[in-house]
Design an enzyme around this catalytic site. Structure first.
Site, PDB file in Angstrom:
ATOM      1  N   CYS A  81       0.865  -1.184   0.000  1.00 32.74           N
ATOM      2  CA  CYS A  81       0.000   0.000   0.000  1.00 32.74           C
ATOM      3  C   CYS A  81       0.899   1.230   0.000  1.00 32.74           C
ATOM      4  O   CYS A  81       1.644   1.452   0.944  1.00 32.74           O
ATOM      5  CB  CYS A  81      -0.902   0.000   1.232  1.00 32.74           C
ATOM      6  SG  CYS A  81      -2.124   1.319   1.200  1.00 32.74           S
ATOM      7  N   GLU A 124      -4.430  -8.517  -3.363  1.00 31.46           N
ATOM      8  CA  GLU A 124      -4.666  -8.353  -1.913  1.00 31.46           C
ATOM      9  C   GLU A 124      -3.915  -7.138  -1.414  1.00 31.46           C
ATOM     10  O   GLU A 124      -2.844  -6.801  -1.922  1.00 31.46           O
ATOM     11  CB  GLU A 124      -4.191  -9.625  -1.202  1.00 31.46           C
ATOM     12  CG  GLU A 124      -4.244  -9.585   0.315  1.00 31.46           C
ATOM     13  CD  GLU A 124      -2.900  -9.285   0.983  1.00 31.46           C
ATOM     14  OE1 GLU A 124      -2.857  -9.280   2.226  1.00 31.46           O
ATOM     15  OE2 GLU A 124      -1.905  -9.043   0.269  1.00 31.46           O
ATOM     16  N   ARG A 171      -7.148 -11.164  11.024  1.00 35.01           N
ATOM     17  CA  ARG A 171      -6.335 -10.448  10.036  1.00 35.01           C
ATOM     18  C   ARG A 171      -7.268  -9.922   8.954  1.00 35.01           C
ATOM     19  O   ARG A 171      -7.862 -10.684   8.207  1.00 35.01           O
ATOM     20  CB  ARG A 171      -5.274 -11.376   9.438  1.00 35.01           C
ATOM     21  CG  ARG A 171      -4.160 -10.649   8.698  1.00 35.01           C
ATOM     22  CD  ARG A 171      -3.056 -11.634   8.287  1.00 35.01           C
ATOM     23  NE  ARG A 171      -1.892 -10.973   7.712  1.00 35.01           N
ATOM     24  CZ  ARG A 171      -0.884 -10.453   8.404  1.00 35.01           C
ATOM     25  NH1 ARG A 171      -0.889 -10.532   9.728  1.00 35.01           N
ATOM     26  NH2 ARG A 171       0.132  -9.877   7.805  1.00 35.01           N
ATOM     27  N   ARG A 173      -7.999  -7.927   5.585  1.00 35.99           N
ATOM     28  CA  ARG A 173      -7.366  -7.496   4.340  1.00 35.99           C
ATOM     29  C   ARG A 173      -8.429  -7.309   3.263  1.00 35.99           C
ATOM     30  O   ARG A 173      -9.477  -7.954   3.305  1.00 35.99           O
ATOM     31  CB  ARG A 173      -6.337  -8.538   3.850  1.00 35.99           C
ATOM     32  CG  ARG A 173      -5.106  -8.686   4.751  1.00 35.99           C
ATOM     33  CD  ARG A 173      -4.232  -7.441   4.712  1.00 35.99           C
ATOM     34  NE  ARG A 173      -3.008  -7.541   5.489  1.00 35.99           N
ATOM     35  CZ  ARG A 173      -2.870  -7.142   6.749  1.00 35.99           C
ATOM     36  NH1 ARG A 173      -3.918  -6.650   7.405  1.00 35.99           N
ATOM     37  NH2 ARG A 173      -1.712  -7.228   7.370  1.00 35.99           N
TER      38      ARG A 173
END
Length: 408
Positions: A81, A124, A171, A173
């Site tokens: 990112c 992802e 987690r 995502r």
């Protein structure tokens, strides 16, 4: 049925490959892993140990010619990112340039230069992508969607927390799938009910069902070129227009909030522990208990910045030690090493308080035991790999659903 051929970019230690190849329906025909900030390419070394060096590239992807990348059915990758802002090049007013080193543009380049681009994309990222940057909420995701639109892809996305579907780690995502306009799945989205695709009939909805709830739905178009988007998207908005689920096709966004619908078994932190097989290195010396307790605890205190400015600092407490009867917290890259930390996991065992082992961290991401074990690679580095990895079970389920949709 023939296996689907896969290009794996930003491969890390191979989480995408593990998830996709597990059931024998996909075959990775080329992979690339390059860590720009380190001389020794540890992740690539682990990848080659596990999968072999054939058709694996350990070179800066931005420097790899598209002609070196073979044709494939699917392109996958968990890319960093970053700041996706766009400007025109000075030499060529029609040319676009993203910030140097931003790896999204390597995906964009490969897709745009290939004579037969992959029909499917499976990507992802951290869920922050949907609302970054803070000055123009959602701009980065809008740029990505628009650039894929220009390359002929429709996109569906969902933010998935692995623990919501029984996996051992909390987690969260964002996963998104791209469908080239030459595919029947593209036509299914184009001609079908977009909201139904998000809730029931879409590839991700089949893998990870959601509750049918009447959350507000948002529909809007992403207009203009990438430069205009970069400069103007959501300039006045305080919130991102993108919800945790959505579809994008022909410049039009359909997005809504969804909630998980799961009632199966739930894996917990206690399930994955190696009790009885853990060396002393992972146990916390009693002298360090106060430091750990302080870092994990709630705080309200005055602090002084380097400039001499005094300010009030406060943060909430964390469960210490970690709860064994729930899924674990998110693994971060700083999980390894002996030094006390607010964010590292600590578990209570019969022999005392201890940190998690590399094998336990692998299990939380649903990797095989000792996947990252290699001579010359420290436990701290192995923990770092898992902080960067994805939960293999999520990839496996989406991959299975995609394969079924393609072949139905």
């Amino acid at each position: 049925m023939e296996k689907l051929r896969v290009i794996e970019l930003f491969a890390g230690v191979g989480g995408f490959r593990l998830g996709l190849e597990k059931k024998g329906k996909y075959k990775v025909v080329w992979s690339n892993q390059w860590e720009p900030s380190t001389k020794t390419q540890h992740a690539s070394m682990v990848y080659e140990k596990c999968f072999g060096g054939e058709n694996h590239s350990n070179a800066d992807i931005s420097q790899v010619p598209t002609s070196d990348v073979p044709d494939a059915d699917v392109l996958v990758g968990g890319f960093p990112c970053q700041d996706y802002s766009v400007a025109t090049t000075l030499q060529n007013s029609k040319g676009l340039i993203g910030k140097k080193g931003v790896l999204w543009w390597s995906i964009n380049r490969i897709l745009s230069e290939k004579k037969t681009p992959p029909k499917y994309l499976f990507l992802e990222n951290v869920d922050r992508l949907l609302k970054s940057p803070s000055t123009q909420r959602g701009r980065d995701f809008a740029i990505m969607l628009k650039s894929l639109d220009e390359l002929g892809y429709a996109v569906e996305w969902r933010v998935i927390n692995a623990a919501d579907y029984g996996m051992p780690q909390r987690r969260r995502r964002v996963f998104f799938l791209g469908y080239h306009k030459s595919t029947s799945l593209y036509k299914s989205i184009k001609n079908g009910d977009k909201v139904d695709w998000i809730h029931n009939s879409g590839t991700i909805a089949k893998a990870f069902p959601v509750k049918n709830m009447s959350h507000p739905r948002n529909s809007f178009s992403i207009d203009g070129d990438l430069v205009a988007l970069s400069e103007n998207f959501n300039k006045e908005g305080k919130l991102s227009p993108f919800q945790n689920s959505g579809v994008f096709i022909n410049g039009q966004v359909f997005t809504t909030k969804t909630a998980p619908n799961y009632d199966g078994p739930n894996a917990i932190l206690g399930d994955i522990l190696q009790n009885g097989k853990v060396t002393r290195d992972f146990f916390i010396p009693e002298a360090d208990f106060p430091k750990w307790a302080y870092l994990k605890g709630a705080k309200k205190e005055m602090r002084t910045a380097k400039s001499g400015f005094e300010y009030k600092y406060s943060e909430g407490g964390m469960i210490f030690p970690d709860a064994l009867d729930k899924a674990s917290r998110t693994i971060i890259t700083g999980e390894g090493g002996k030094s006390p930390s607010r964010f590292k996991h600590v578990v209570q065992t019969k022999k005392g308080l201890r940190r998690l082992t590399p094998i336990e961290l692998e299990r939380l991401n649903m990797f095989p035991d000792n996947h990252t074990l290699l001579e010359g690679i420290s436990d701290t580095k192995r923990a770092f790999f898992m902080g960067n990895a994805l939960v293999v079970g999520v990839v496996e389920k989406i991959g299975e659903s995609l394969f079924q949709r393609i072949n139905s």
